[in-house]
Design a protein around this motif. Structure first.
Motif, short mmCIF file in Angstrom:
data_model
loop_
_atom_site.label_atom_id
_atom_site.label_comp_id
_atom_site.label_asym_id
_atom_site.label_seq_id
_atom_site.Cartn_x
_atom_site.Cartn_y
_atom_site.Cartn_z
N UNK A 174 0.78 -1.10 0.05
CA UNK A 174 0.03 0.03 -0.05
C UNK A 174 0.86 1.23 0.17
N UNK A 175 0.68 2.30 -0.96
CA UNK A 175 1.35 3.51 -0.93
C UNK A 175 0.37 4.64 -0.83
N UNK A 176 0.76 5.80 -0.25
CA UNK A 176 0.00 6.83 -0.01
C UNK A 176 0.37 8.06 -0.66
N UNK A 177 -0.44 8.73 -1.64
CA UNK A 177 0.28 9.74 -2.28
C UNK A 177 0.36 11.06 -1.52
N UNK A 178 0.51 12.22 -1.95
CA UNK A 178 0.83 13.28 -1.27
C UNK A 178 -0.97 14.18 -0.88
N UNK A 179 -1.87 13.70 -1.83
CA UNK A 179 -3.26 13.86 -1.46
C UNK A 179 -3.77 13.09 -0.58
N UNK A 180 -3.20 11.89 -0.01
CA UNK A 180 -3.80 11.12 1.06
C UNK A 180 -4.55 9.95 0.31
N UNK A 181 -4.25 9.87 -1.02
CA UNK A 181 -4.98 8.71 -1.80
C UNK A 181 -4.15 7.42 -1.45
N UNK A 182 -4.78 6.20 -1.18
CA UNK A 182 -3.91 5.10 -0.97
C UNK A 182 -4.12 4.10 -2.08
N UNK A 183 -2.86 3.44 -2.76
CA UNK A 183 -3.29 2.87 -3.97
C UNK A 183 -2.53 1.49 -3.39
N UNK A 184 -3.08 0.23 -3.73
CA UNK A 184 -2.52 -1.05 -3.13
C UNK A 184 -1.94 -1.63 -4.64
N UNK A 185 -0.99 -2.38 -4.53
CA UNK A 185 -0.45 -3.13 -5.58
C UNK A 185 -0.27 -4.57 -5.47
N UNK A 186 -0.71 -5.56 -5.90
CA UNK A 186 -0.36 -6.94 -5.59
C UNK A 186 0.57 -7.65 -6.68
N UNK A 187 1.46 -8.22 -6.02
CA UNK A 187 2.51 -8.90 -6.93
C UNK A 187 2.53 -10.38 -6.58
N UNK A 188 3.13 -11.31 -7.42
CA UNK A 188 3.13 -12.55 -7.09
C UNK A 188 4.29 -13.03 -7.94
N UNK A 189 5.05 -14.32 -7.63
CA UNK A 189 5.96 -14.82 -8.47
C UNK A 189 5.49 -15.65 -9.57
N UNK A 190 5.95 -14.98 -10.99
CA UNK A 190 5.34 -15.56 -12.05
C UNK A 190 5.95 -16.98 -12.31
N UNK A 191 6.82 -17.33 -11.82
CA UNK A 191 7.75 -18.81 -11.95
C UNK A 191 7.23 -19.76 -10.92
N UNK A 192 6.37 -19.50 -9.92
CA UNK A 192 5.99 -20.28 -8.86
C UNK A 192 5.42 -21.73 -9.22
N UNK A 193 4.36 -21.37 -10.16
CA UNK A 193 3.76 -22.53 -10.69
C UNK A 193 4.57 -23.59 -11.23
N UNK A 194 5.35 -23.20 -12.10
CA UNK A 194 6.29 -24.39 -12.82
C UNK A 194 7.33 -24.80 -11.95
N UNK A 195 7.85 -24.04 -11.01
CA UNK A 195 8.77 -24.39 -9.99
C UNK A 195 8.08 -25.58 -9.02
N UNK A 196 6.76 -25.05 -8.63
CA UNK A 196 6.35 -26.24 -7.73
C UNK A 196 5.82 -27.54 -8.53
N UNK A 197 5.25 -27.51 -9.43
CA UNK A 197 4.69 -28.58 -10.26
C UNK A 197 5.91 -29.36 -11.13
N UNK A 198 7.07 -28.82 -10.97
CA UNK A 198 8.27 -29.60 -11.73
C UNK A 198 9.06 -29.98 -10.58
#
Length: 140
Positions: A21-45
């Motif tokens: 979560x990041x808050x800009x100078x006007x007080x607006x909060x933005x949430x960014x979600x990220x995940x590991x794009x390699x996790x599925x192949x790494x797990x299933x292999x």
């Protein structure tokens, strides 16, 4: 990427998406979600593939499912030197006693039944001479 690939292999479970979560100078909060794009192949292999994105992994799986291992699926023992007449495709059986005995050999059986169903992006052929059945393809 200078990260040692062996370090990546240690983590064989998918990472949970992380939210920032990041808050800009006007007080607006933005949430960014990220995940590991390699996790599925790494797990299933089981850690064997650590550098394949989820999108490519799913494409590899689709290719694998659509791949037919046997040249003659109804007669998979065709070409095997131990197969009988009833287990062999008629067009191949008729050449069994020809001068070229390669029609019924283990090499012919593998050549006609188990071709690769996908390859790695940076494969390399090793062995001499570079053509023919001697050299083999290896992954990066």
């Amino acid at each position: 990427n200078n990260i040692n690939p062996l370090i990546k292999i240690k983590s064989t479970t998918p990472t949970t998406p992380t939210s920032t979560a990041t808050t800009n100078s006007q007080g607006k909060t933005t949430t960014t979600t990220t995940s590991d794009p390699y996790a599925l192949a790494r797990t299933e292999s089981f850690g064997f593939f650590y550098d394949i994105t989820e999108e490519h992994w799913k494409l590899y799986q689709k290719i694998f499912v659509e791949h037919e291992n046997h040249r003659y699926p109804d007669l998979p023992w065709t070409y095997n030197p131990e197969a009988g007449k009833e287990e062999t495709h008629p067009d191949i059986w008729k050449n069994r006693d020809s001068e070229w005995s390669g029609w019924h050999s283990y090499a012919a059986w593998y050549q006609n039944n188990y071709e690769p169903n996908f390859s790695c992006p940076f494969e390399k052929r090793i062995g001499e001479p570079m053509n023919g059945d001697g050299p083999k393809w290896v992954c990066d």
